[in-house]
Design a protein around this motif. Structure first.
Motif, PDB file in Angstrom:
ATOM      1  N   LEU A 236       0.828  -1.209   0.000  1.00 42.98           N
ATOM      2  CA  LEU A 236       0.000   0.000   0.000  1.00 42.98           C
ATOM      3  C   LEU A 236       0.860   1.255   0.000  1.00 42.98           C
ATOM      4  CD1 LEU A 236      -2.916  -0.858   2.463  1.00 42.98           C
ATOM      5  CD2 LEU A 236      -3.120  -0.301   0.038  1.00 42.98           C
ATOM      6  N   LEU A 237       1.939   1.253   0.778  1.00 46.33           N
ATOM      7  CA  LEU A 237       2.822   2.419   0.814  1.00 46.33           C
ATOM      8  C   LEU A 237       3.527   2.607  -0.526  1.00 46.33           C
ATOM      9  CD1 LEU A 237       4.387   2.089   4.385  1.00 46.33           C
ATOM     10  CD2 LEU A 237       2.601   3.659   3.625  1.00 46.33           C
ATOM     11  N   GLY A 238       3.918   1.502  -1.155  1.00 50.46           N
ATOM     12  CA  GLY A 238       4.522   1.608  -2.478  1.00 50.46           C
ATOM     13  C   GLY A 238       3.539   2.159  -3.500  1.00 50.46           C
ATOM     14  N   ALA A 239       2.306   1.667  -3.445  1.00 53.08           N
ATOM     15  CA  ALA A 239       1.275   2.167  -4.359  1.00 53.08           C
ATOM     16  C   ALA A 239       0.964   3.626  -4.092  1.00 53.08           C
ATOM     17  CB  ALA A 239       0.003   1.327  -4.216  1.00 53.08           C
ATOM     18  N   ALA A 240       0.929   4.011  -2.804  1.00 55.87           N
ATOM     19  CA  ALA A 240       0.667   5.413  -2.456  1.00 55.87           C
ATOM     20  C   ALA A 240       1.762   6.320  -2.994  1.00 55.87           C
ATOM     21  CB  ALA A 240       0.546   5.552  -0.937  1.00 55.87           C
ATOM     22  N   ALA A 241       3.022   5.889  -2.884  1.00 57.02           N
ATOM     23  CA  ALA A 241       4.133   6.692  -3.395  1.00 57.02           C
ATOM     24  C   ALA A 241       3.995   6.920  -4.893  1.00 57.02           C
ATOM     25  CB  ALA A 241       5.463   6.008  -3.074  1.00 57.02           C
ATOM     26  N   LEU A 242       3.700   5.854  -5.627  1.00 62.31           N
ATOM     27  CA  LEU A 242       3.544   5.971  -7.083  1.00 62.31           C
ATOM     28  C   LEU A 242       2.332   6.813  -7.445  1.00 62.31           C
ATOM     29  CD1 LEU A 242       4.345   2.239  -7.880  1.00 62.31           C
ATOM     30  CD2 LEU A 242       5.793   4.204  -8.434  1.00 62.31           C
ATOM     31  N   SER A 243       1.239   6.655  -6.702  1.00 59.09           N
ATOM     32  CA  SER A 243       0.028   7.441  -6.967  1.00 59.09           C
ATOM     33  C   SER A 243       0.269   8.916  -6.688  1.00 59.09           C
ATOM     34  CB  SER A 243      -1.128   6.928  -6.104  1.00 59.09           C
ATOM     35  OG  SER A 243      -1.434   5.585  -6.396  1.00 59.09           O
ATOM     36  N   TYR A 244       1.019   9.213  -5.625  1.00 60.95           N
ATOM     37  CA  TYR A 244       1.340  10.608  -5.317  1.00 60.95           C
ATOM     38  C   TYR A 244       2.233  11.221  -6.393  1.00 60.95           C
ATOM     39  CZ  TYR A 244      -0.608  11.127  -0.587  1.00 60.95           C
ATOM     40  OH  TYR A 244      -1.452  11.263   0.485  1.00 60.95           O
ATOM     41  N   ILE A 245       3.181  10.441  -6.908  1.00 61.74           N
ATOM     42  CA  ILE A 245       4.038  10.949  -7.982  1.00 61.74           C
ATOM     43  C   ILE A 245       3.194  11.331  -9.195  1.00 61.74           C
ATOM     44  CG2 ILE A 245       5.773  10.257  -9.688  1.00 61.74           C
ATOM     45  CD1 ILE A 245       7.136   8.630  -7.478  1.00 61.74           C
ATOM     46  N   THR A 246       2.246  10.462  -9.552  1.00 57.64           N
ATOM     47  CA  THR A 246       1.360  10.742 -10.683  1.00 57.64           C
ATOM     48  C   THR A 246       0.505  11.977 -10.418  1.00 57.64           C
ATOM     49  OG1 THR A 246       1.236   8.384 -11.211  1.00 57.64           O
ATOM     50  CG2 THR A 246      -0.465   9.815 -12.141  1.00 57.64           C
ATOM     51  N   LEU A 247      -0.107  12.013  -9.237  1.00 58.33           N
ATOM     52  CA  LEU A 247      -0.996  13.118  -8.901  1.00 58.33           C
ATOM     53  C   LEU A 247      -0.251  14.439  -8.860  1.00 58.33           C
ATOM     54  CD1 LEU A 247      -3.755  14.161  -7.939  1.00 58.33           C
ATOM     55  CD2 LEU A 247      -3.095  13.536  -5.611  1.00 58.33           C
ATOM     56  N   GLY A 249       2.733  15.197 -10.141  1.00 61.51           N
ATOM     57  CA  GLY A 249       3.307  15.547 -11.440  1.00 61.51           C
ATOM     58  C   GLY A 249       2.269  16.091 -12.395  1.00 61.51           C
ATOM     59  N   ALA A 250       1.111  15.438 -12.458  1.00 58.79           N
ATOM     60  CA  ALA A 250       0.069  15.877 -13.387  1.00 58.79           C
ATOM     61  C   ALA A 250      -0.554  17.200 -12.946  1.00 58.79           C
ATOM     62  CB  ALA A 250      -1.003  14.805 -13.518  1.00 58.79           C
ATOM     63  N   SER A 251      -0.896  17.313 -11.655  1.00 57.53           N
ATOM     64  CA  SER A 251      -1.583  18.518 -11.181  1.00 57.53           C
ATOM     65  C   SER A 251      -0.688  19.748 -11.230  1.00 57.53           C
ATOM     66  CB  SER A 251      -2.106  18.302  -9.757  1.00 57.53           C
ATOM     67  OG  SER A 251      -1.043  18.056  -8.843  1.00 57.53           O
ATOM     68  N   SER A 252       0.611  19.575 -10.997  1.00 51.76           N
ATOM     69  CA  SER A 252       1.522  20.727 -10.995  1.00 51.76           C
ATOM     70  C   SER A 252       1.680  21.344 -12.379  1.00 51.76           C
ATOM     71  CB  SER A 252       2.900  20.311 -10.457  1.00 51.76           C
ATOM     72  OG  SER A 252       2.816  19.923  -9.105  1.00 51.76           O
ATOM     73  N   MET A 374       7.833  14.260   0.120  1.00 46.20           N
ATOM     74  CA  MET A 374       9.210  14.062  -0.328  1.00 46.20           C
ATOM     75  C   MET A 374       9.247  13.242  -1.610  1.00 46.20           C
ATOM     76  SD  MET A 374      11.496  13.563   3.124  1.00 46.20           S
ATOM     77  CE  MET A 374      12.998  13.848   2.189  1.00 46.20           C
ATOM     78  N   VAL A 375       8.396  12.222  -1.710  1.00 44.55           N
ATOM     79  CA  VAL A 375       8.392  11.373  -2.898  1.00 44.55           C
ATOM     80  C   VAL A 375       7.472  11.955  -3.972  1.00 44.55           C
ATOM     81  CG1 VAL A 375       7.935   9.070  -3.803  1.00 44.55           C
ATOM     82  CG2 VAL A 375       8.905   9.333  -1.506  1.00 44.55           C
ATOM     83  N   GLY A 376       6.185  12.165  -3.604  1.00 43.34           N
ATOM     84  CA  GLY A 376       5.221  12.632  -4.589  1.00 43.34           C
ATOM     85  C   GLY A 376       5.533  14.012  -5.135  1.00 43.34           C
ATOM     86  N   TYR A 377       5.489  15.021  -4.253  1.00 44.59           N
ATOM     87  CA  TYR A 377       5.716  16.396  -4.702  1.00 44.59           C
ATOM     88  C   TYR A 377       7.190  16.713  -4.878  1.00 44.59           C
ATOM     89  CZ  TYR A 377       0.794  17.396  -4.186  1.00 44.59           C
ATOM     90  OH  TYR A 377      -0.570  17.390  -4.352  1.00 44.59           O
ATOM     91  N   GLY A 378       8.067  15.857  -4.327  1.00 45.04           N
ATOM     92  CA  GLY A 378       9.490  16.049  -4.548  1.00 45.04           C
ATOM     93  C   GLY A 378       9.954  15.537  -5.899  1.00 45.04           C
ATOM     94  N   GLY A 380       7.471  14.071  -8.563  1.00 48.20           N
ATOM     95  CA  GLY A 380       6.508  14.165  -9.650  1.00 48.20           C
ATOM     96  C   GLY A 380       6.676  15.377 -10.555  1.00 48.20           C
ATOM     97  N   PRO A 381       6.620  16.607 -10.013  1.00 48.81           N
ATOM     98  CA  PRO A 381       6.755  17.795 -10.868  1.00 48.81           C
ATOM     99  C   PRO A 381       8.093  17.874 -11.586  1.00 48.81           C
ATOM    100  CG  PRO A 381       5.815  18.368  -8.729  1.00 48.81           C
ATOM    101  CD  PRO A 381       6.286  16.953  -8.624  1.00 48.81           C
ATOM    102  N   ILE A 382       9.166  17.450 -10.902  1.00 44.40           N
ATOM    103  CA  ILE A 382      10.492  17.490 -11.524  1.00 44.40           C
ATOM    104  C   ILE A 382      10.574  16.488 -12.670  1.00 44.40           C
ATOM    105  CG2 ILE A 382      12.942  17.012 -11.131  1.00 44.40           C
ATOM    106  CD1 ILE A 382      12.605  18.088  -8.329  1.00 44.40           C
ATOM    107  N   PHE A 383       9.993  15.306 -12.462  1.00 44.02           N
ATOM    108  CA  PHE A 383       9.997  14.282 -13.509  1.00 44.02           C
ATOM    109  C   PHE A 383       9.316  14.799 -14.771  1.00 44.02           C
ATOM    110  CE2 PHE A 383       7.808  10.821 -15.704  1.00 44.02           C
ATOM    111  CZ  PHE A 383       8.847   9.939 -15.944  1.00 44.02           C
ATOM    112  N   VAL A 384       8.152  15.422 -14.613  1.00 43.13           N
ATOM    113  CA  VAL A 384       7.419  15.929 -15.778  1.00 43.13           C
ATOM    114  C   VAL A 384       8.223  17.033 -16.467  1.00 43.13           C
ATOM    115  CG1 VAL A 384       5.330  17.114 -16.557  1.00 43.13           C
ATOM    116  CG2 VAL A 384       5.171  15.320 -14.830  1.00 43.13           C
ATOM    117  N   GLY A 385       8.773  17.950 -15.680  1.00 39.77           N
ATOM    118  CA  GLY A 385       9.560  19.033 -16.268  1.00 39.77           C
ATOM    119  C   GLY A 385      10.774  18.521 -17.030  1.00 39.77           C
TER     120      GLY A 385
END
Length: 442
Positions: A236-247, A249-252, A374-378, A380-385
């Motif tokens: 669940l924590l692994g899935a949450a990390a990946l879901s936060y990265i998606t969320l 990255g996309a929302s930013s 740290m994982v999601g907002y740290g 996600g946005p950088i990955f997309v950029g």
């Protein structure tokens, strides 16, 4: 099953009345709304701030994303430890007042360094409010109703988006970014006082089987060891990390994409976007909590099966809004994607809190905030950029479209972990509950 010796000393505590539970949940919903509002308000203020202080895009990225996310994530775990050992209502109120005052002070900053330091303080304050609030919810609502309660708490996200894209864009356009930040701080100070004066701290474990409350918080090492020993929780924590990265990255990058690809102005379409995200967000968040609590009465694995399905749907909707050409269709699909990409939140967070012992819940919430920020907002946005920059030579103006397509696919990986969590979720819930299963195994 032999219960851990540290949880042997327990005492029976009274359950909180329905009216008091719902009132407290309403206050915590407002806290979460303000937490997210003060976090995302900078999205609509970057351009005027850049113009006034003559900042680079890199400085804007640091100001709105990376450093803020890292600090908020790093502070989440220590605040979780504190919340397991102290009055959580007082902690949440103090943190709310702190980040609200610092948000107002951001409106007084005279240069980039001052604004950055104040923004860092906002992130640290917000890191304390979230874990305390989730821990309180876990003690107000029993396991079979917890996902619904977390879903209501999570409605703060679409509410914050609605306020930001309607009131926020109007204030920014009419009165400037400084006034917008000062106005955003006022509700938080009022709510902090209201919580202190009218909300009671619930007994730990009052909503759990037998109404038992542990006396001592678990040491960090013991909590982390327990988390590692729960396979369902790790997935669940692994899935949450990946879901936060998606969320994240996309929302930013959603607004930048709409400006570049659909040539719209945020102050002109803010109301439309805000209403679309608000309606879809409420439907998605609330529906996920209701479905999880209802279907899990038959089998606890339904909690992870439905959010795995939601992750798959979010990928399809993501490609829909990214590649849609018409504005009306894009607007509708953006709202639906916002709902689908947060569909997992309430069932997964509620389940995570149920997969650890009562005395570990605030620390567990701190771990979740660390992952989110740290994982999601740290990342996600950088990955997309970064992906957009790499795609520019080949795809030109469509580089951001390609980058967003890549981040959306990450939710397929998250879906796999949600499904894997279902293999051990029933046994792990029973273990966290002292050997008493929440459902009859089939």
């Amino acid at each position: 099953m032999i219960i851990d010796q540290h949880v042997a000393a327990t005492r029976v505590v009274p359950a909180v009345g329905k009216g008091a539970r719902n009132y407290a949940l309403g206050l915590l919903l407002m806290l979460n709304t303000l937490l997210l509002l003060d976090k995302i308000v900078f999205v609509i203020l970057l351009e005027p701030i850049k113009h006034e202080f003559n900042l680079s895009d890199l400085q804007l990225g640091v100001l709105s994303g990376l450093v803020y996310a890292l600090l908020m994530g790093a502070a989440g775990l220590p605040f979780g430890l504190v919340a397991d050992r102290t009055n959580r209502r007082n902690l949440a109120s103090a943190c709310l007042a702190l980040w609200s005052v610092l948000t107002a002070m951001c409106g007084l900053a005279q240069n980039f360094v001052q604004l950055l330091l104040l923004r860092m303080g906002v992130g640290i304050g917000e890191a304390g409010g979230g874990p305390a609030a989730l821990s309180i919810i876990a003690d107000l609502f029993e396991h079979k109703k917890r996902a619904t309660a977390v879903a209501i708490f999570a409605l703060g996200s679409p509410l914050a988006a609605l306020i930001n894209l309607t009131v926020g864009t109007h204030l920014s356009h009419s009165y400037g970014w400084r006034t917008t930040l000062m106005a955003a701080s006022v509700p938080g100070i009022v709510l902090a006082l209201l919580m202190l004066l009218t909300m009671r701290e619930p007994q730990r474990g009052a909503a759990d089987a037998g109404g038992q409350s542990t006396l001592d918080a678990a040491p960090l090492r013991e909590t982390l060891a327990f988390i590692r020993s729960q396979p369902a929780l790790l997935h669940l924590l692994g899935a949450a990390a990946l879901s936060y990265i998606t969320l994240a990255g996309a929302s930013s990058w959603t607004f930048s994409f709409l400006v570049r690809s659909h040539h719209v102005k945020l102050n002109e379409v803010g109301v439309q976007l805000g209403v679309a995200i608000f309606i879809a967000g409420i439907a998605g968040n609330y529906l996920s909590g209701i479905l999880a609590d209802y279907l899990s009465q038959r089998d606890e694995r339904w909690r992870v099966w439905i959010i795995a399905a939601g992750a798959l749907v979010s990928v399809l909707l993501g490609f829909g809004w990214i590649w849609s050409e018409g504005w009306t269709a894009t607007l509708l699909l953006v709202g639906c994607f916002a709902a689908a990409s947060t569909f997992w939140f309430a069932p997964a967070i509620g389940l995570c809190l149920g997969l650890v012992e009562v005395r570990m819940r605030a620390t567990m919430s701190g771990v979740l905030f660390l992952i989110a920020n740290m994982v999601g907002y740290g990342l996600g946005p950088i990955f997309v950029g970064k992906m957009s920059d790499l795609f520019t030579p080949a795809f030109g103006a469509d580089s951001l479209r390609m980058a967003l397509s890549c981040i959306v696919i990450v939710n397929l990986w998250a879906m796999l972990h949600f499904l894997l969590a279902g293999r051990s979720v029933r046994a792990n819930l029973a273990r966290a509950n002292g050997g008493t299963p929440h459902i009859n195994k089939r």
